[in-house]
Design a protein around this motif. Structure first.
Motif, PDB file in Angstrom:
ATOM      1  N   UNK A  92       0.821  -1.207   0.000  1.00  9.19           N
ATOM      2  CA  UNK A  92       0.000   0.000   0.000  1.00  9.19           C
ATOM      3  C   UNK A  92       0.858   1.261   0.000  1.00  9.19           C
ATOM      4  N   UNK A  93       1.888   1.275   0.835  1.00 10.52           N
ATOM      5  CA  UNK A  93       2.788   2.426   0.885  1.00 10.52           C
ATOM      6  C   UNK A  93       3.521   2.606  -0.443  1.00 10.52           C
ATOM      7  N   UNK A  94       3.943   1.494  -1.035  1.00  8.30           N
ATOM      8  CA  UNK A  94       4.649   1.567  -2.322  1.00  8.30           C
ATOM      9  C   UNK A  94       3.778   2.247  -3.370  1.00  8.30           C
ATOM     10  N   UNK A 224      -1.879   2.812 -10.986  1.00 12.88           N
ATOM     11  CA  UNK A 224      -1.493   2.895  -9.572  1.00 12.88           C
ATOM     12  C   UNK A 224      -2.714   3.166  -8.698  1.00 12.88           C
ATOM     13  N   UNK A 225      -3.592   4.045  -9.159  1.00  8.65           N
ATOM     14  CA  UNK A 225      -4.815   4.309  -8.390  1.00  8.65           C
ATOM     15  C   UNK A 225      -5.662   3.038  -8.275  1.00  8.65           C
ATOM     16  N   UNK A 381      12.682   2.072 -10.272  1.00  2.00           N
ATOM     17  CA  UNK A 381      12.713   1.594  -8.882  1.00  2.00           C
ATOM     18  C   UNK A 381      11.345   1.082  -8.453  1.00  2.00           C
ATOM     19  N   UNK A 382      10.306   1.799  -8.859  1.00  2.00           N
ATOM     20  CA  UNK A 382       8.959   1.377  -8.499  1.00  2.00           C
ATOM     21  C   UNK A 382       8.635   0.010  -9.088  1.00  2.00           C
ATOM     22  N   UNK A 383       8.913  -0.168 -10.368  1.00  2.00           N
ATOM     23  CA  UNK A 383       8.611  -1.442 -11.028  1.00  2.00           C
ATOM     24  C   UNK A 383       9.415  -2.576 -10.392  1.00  2.00           C
ATOM     25  N   UNK A 384      10.666  -2.315 -10.079  1.00  2.00           N
ATOM     26  CA  UNK A 384      11.496  -3.341  -9.436  1.00  2.00           C
ATOM     27  C   UNK A 384      10.947  -3.715  -8.060  1.00  2.00           C
TER      28      UNK A 384
END
Length: 528
Positions: A92-94, A224-225, A381-384
């Protein structure tokens, strides 16, 4: 005789552990208070028969009453929701932090692109700089709204920007004079912009680039939403009556027998949790595809689909477009005269904008890589990080049992008493597998989960380009990058000053104009 005595002693200890011979409820009262399950007055002062209990039934005396059983059921539901939220907290935080981060980066990118465009106008086309700044602001406002999901027509608002720009270019650089155009004549010049095409294919090319990169940016935020919606919905999912009873039986019925430290057997826990979370397990396939689709989208976001690359290049595209209009001065003067007649002018203010005008707030050569690299790096970074949560819904029940609920020691609770091992069949994940679940009856799919699955299917199709949104699919955006010249070359003939090669000629002019612009801007930056 000694062997018989040992067997009797072991049997006595085992039956005591199972609640036989329960003579006090002090430990039960202590845990009841510690976990704030309910008021102490609900507890009996000593073990009582449990004939009125509905779930935590026992042939022996018990420390539970019917009111306690109701409170325990509420506590069991609360515990599971807390465990679910704690387990999903990292995911959730990510998602929430990256939504905020990407939106913030888009805002910064928009402001920087607007500053670059204004700086270019001041350096290269200062005569119209002040008048054009509001038009530039409107362009980037529209781009920002488009990125946030507004159903704006990109081609229309980009063309509107160039239409508003044409009277300024015409007045100052095509048919210059000491006076400004009158409002009536300026409006006429603006209205014929689409007919005389002063900027050639530049409006169409810019609109195409913003559409390609913007659709990717919009889909990223939209995905993301939706990910946040999936997590929040499953964190607060309403549990069925059968599930609530099974959770009560697994987590708190041992307390009724004084077994406050007992934990469920692993196999027993898996059956209960796989039954309770059967619908959630149905998300697994679509969630895995969601993660993979986001990886694919991120990989495509480069070149004409890279938002920072496109927006931070708007000022160069605009510079080239105005330069092309200047080169077509004779043709444009003739065509505008034909449509609007001789220029009707008004007297300019006594104090005009001088060539050595005010300083710009953002240097033209400020670092472009700073924003671009940070946004691209954050996306990578997000995808990883998201890749680590690919199996989140497939492993949910198993992880909750392994991390929080089940016992790794023996004896363990099997729903009735403590045993050395759980002997019933352990079912697999998913709704269909629950037909043979000995602990929880699952009636069918959850309609709320089905809605989430439908949304995931839809966003996956969009991310993969298998569904065509109003603005075109990702496949079209990706594969269309090579046919931009052909698409627009037919809209611009030799008489328009675009050359027979259409977009190819525009690109050749862009190269030469950029060389000129870079030389002029490098000199101007020294003054800035």
């Amino acid at each position: 005789m000694s062997m018989l005595w040992r067997c009797c002693l072991l049997l006595f200890v085992y039956r005591c552990a199972s609640g036989f011979g329960l003579d006090t409820c002090d430990e039960v009262r202590k845990v009841f208070q510690l976990r704030q399950i309910g008021p102490n007055k609900l507890l009996p002062s000593s073990p009582v028969p449990g004939s009125d209990l509905q779930v935590c039934t026992s042939q022996n005396l018990t420390c539970c009453t019917k009111k306690m059983e109701e409170k325990y059921q509420l506590a069991a539901r609360r515990d599971i929701q807390n465990f679910l939220q704690a387990y999903s907290n990292g995911l959730n935080l990510l998602l929430t932090r990256n939504v905020a981060s990407f939106q913030e980066n888009f805002d910064v990118l928009m402001r920087q692109a607007e500053n670059y465009t204004n700086a270019m106008l001041q350096v290269s086309y200062q005569k119209m700089f002040a008048q054009a700044s509001e038009t530039v602001r409107e362009l980037f406002t529209d781009v920002g709204l488009f990125l946030l999901g507004s159903e704006l027509n990109v081609g229309e608002f980009v063309q509107r920007f160039f239409d508003a720009l044409f009277p300024l270019v015409y007045s100052h650089y095509i048919n210059p004079g000491v006076d400004d155009l009158s409002p009536v004549h300026a409006e006429c010049v603006r209205s014929v912009s689409r007919d005389v095409r002063p900027f050639g294919a530049a409006p169409d090319l810019l609109a195409d680039q913003i559409t390609r990169s913007g659709v990717s940016g919009r889909l990223l935020l939209q995905a993301l939403h939706l990910g946040i919606e999936v997590i929040n919905t499953t964190d607060h999912l309403q549990l069925s009556r059968e599930c609530r009873r099974a959770l009560l039986k697994m987590l708190y019925c041992p307390h009724c027998q004084g077994l406050t430290q007992s934990k469920p057997c692993m196999g027993y826990c898996l059956n209960v949790m796989r039954g309770c979370l059967a619908s959630m397990a149905e998300i697994d396939t679509h969630w895995r595809e969601f993660v993979s689709s986001l990886e694919g989208l991120s990989a495509k976001m480069h070149g004409d689909q890279d938002l920072e690359h496109v927006l931070l290049g708007v000022h160069m595209t605009l510079h080239d477009a105005v330069g092309q209009a200047e080169e077509s001065r004779a043709r444009l003067s003739t065509q505008v005269y034909k449509w609007c007649g001789p220029p009707s002018r008004k007297r300019a203010p006594s104090v005009g904008i001088q060539e050595s005008g005010s300083q710009v707030s953002i240097p033209l050569k400020a670092s472009i890589r700073a924003v671009g690299d940070s946004l691209a790096a954050r996306r990578r970074d997000f995808v990883n990080s998201l890749r680590h949560y690919r199996t989140f819904y497939g492993d949910l029940a198993d992880q909750l049992c392994a991390r929080e609920l089940a016992s790794g020691d023996m004896p363990c609770w099997n729903g009735t008493h403590t045993v050395k091992s759980y002997t019933l069949r352990i079912v697999r994940n998913g709704v269909r597998a629950q037909v043979s679940n000995p602990e929880v009856k699952v009636k069918g799919d959850d309609p709320v989960i089905n809605q989430l699955i439908d949304k995931l299917k839809h966003i996956n199709q969009l991310l993969q380009g298998k569904s065509i949104p109003k603005l075109g699919s990702l496949d079209q955006i990706e594969t269309g990058s090579g046919d931009a010249e052909g698409r627009y070359s037919g809209d611009c003939d030799d008489e328009d000053g675009c050359g027979g090669s259409g977009g190819g000629e525009v690109k050749r002019k862009i190269v030469s104009n950029r060389k000129l612009f870079n030389n002029r801007s490098s000199e101007a930056v020294g003054r800035l």
